[in-house]
Design an enzyme around this catalytic site. Structure first.
Site: not given
Ligand code: UDP
Length: 312
Positions: A31, A36, A62, A102, A114, A145, A149
């Site tokens: 995050d 968050g 990574y 990826g 999500a 948004y 999505k």
């Protein structure tokens, strides 16, 4: 499983982390903490199956070692947040989803996106089944948004078809419960905060617009079942009990004993007029349906906010 949850410090991400840990999995939460909140993971300090990585998924991701699943939950999700962070919202849905896919491809991990009921925009079909293509104003303020999505769904299907990545897409409808941010601007925290403070609840427009609110534990159960299923096409998860925003405000005033009533404010642009999930697919494929009634869920949520608001 060893699982990565992007957006793992967020409202839904952190509940998913808890669910995965409770089932014995090893969990990495990632995050950038823009929307968050580290407090949502505070209880996990010292848990040897849990790791937090402070990272923005729009940059290359990574992760050392094997991964069995990636749950991609990173994104601002409240209209107020994504209107304040339009470019970050578009970037996390596009670049962030590309990076996470990826990584899933490289690790041979299952990938769950999500997604959202916002892919249906201001819907012309009601209730909304997964087969509905939606009615989105891509150049309006909410478009950042909705289109992020929608792009994320398209990218997920492309990785599935092109690289054979094992993908899932959940379309999440309005969800509420503990760990929503008090100031995120969404209707539940706004109304609960206002009711606690004895203020009138701010209903936007005339309050005749509808939403269908799902308690967080029901949503998490549905997502978990979808992850473990073999359904690669999108699945709606939400509670089909629909209510007008005016009735919703009256309900919260009744539960909290707030006598300050309602104050009407302007309706934000492109605010969807009605929203209700068609959950036949989730019922059939996942044998899932919500269990927590609105009254119970609201009482639990109000109690949680009340405890946090002391001294706020
Ligand atoms: N809303 C409201 N008062 C508020 C916040 C939101 O009347 O203080 C309305 C908003 O206009 C929308 C509904 O409540 O019709 C749900 O808004 P929210 O921001 O929670 O999420 P949305 O479903 O629009 O993404």
């Amino acid at each position: 499983m060893r699982v990565l949850v992007t957006g793992g410090a967020g409202f839904l991400g952190s509940h998913l982390v808890d669910r995965l840990l409770a089932d014995g999995h090893e969990v990495i939460a990632m995050d950038n903490l823009i929307t968050g909140n580290a407090d949502n993971m505070a209880h996990l300090a010292g848990n040897r199956r849990f790791l937090f990585i402070h990272h923005d998924v729009t940059n290359y991701i990574y992760i050392k070692g094997a991964l069995d699943a990636i749950l991609h939950f990173a994104s601002p999700a409240s209209p107020v947040d994504y209107l304040e962070l339009p470019i970050q919202t578009l970037k996390v849905g596009s670049l962030g989803t590309h990076n996470a896919l990826g990584l899933a491809w490289a690790k041979g991990a299952r990938f769950l996106l999500a997604s959202t009921s916002e892919v249906y925009g201001d819907p012309l079909v009601h209730p909304q089944p997964e087969t509905y293509w939606g009615h989105v104003n891509q150049i309006g303020p909410r478009g950042v948004y909705d289109e992020a999505k929608r792009f994320a769904e398209a990218m997920t299907m492309a990785y599935h078809r092109t690289h054979d990545v094992d993908t899932r897409i959940v379309r999440i409808f309005n969800t509420y419960g503990p760990r929503m941010r008090l100031h995120d601007g969404r209707v539940v925290p706004n109304f609960v905060k206002q009711a606690q403070q004895g203020e009138p609840l701010t209903v936007y427009g005339d309050g005749s617009q509808t939403r269908s609110f799902c308690y967080v534990s029901d949503l998490i159960e549905g997502i978990y079942r979808l992850l473990l299923s073999d359904e690669t096409e999108p699945v709606n998860i939400g509670n089909p009990t629909e209510i007008t925003i005016r009735e919703f405000a009256e309900r919260i005033n009744a539960i909290t004993g707030n006598r300050a009533g309602i104050r009407y404010e302007p309706l934000p642009k492109d605010d969807p007029k009605q929203r209700q999930p068609d959950i036949s697919k989730a019922r059939r494929l996942l044998e899932w349906e919500p269990k927590v009634a609105l009254q119970d869920g609201l009482e639990r949520t109000i109690t949680w906010f009340r405890e946090r608001m002391i001294g706020d």
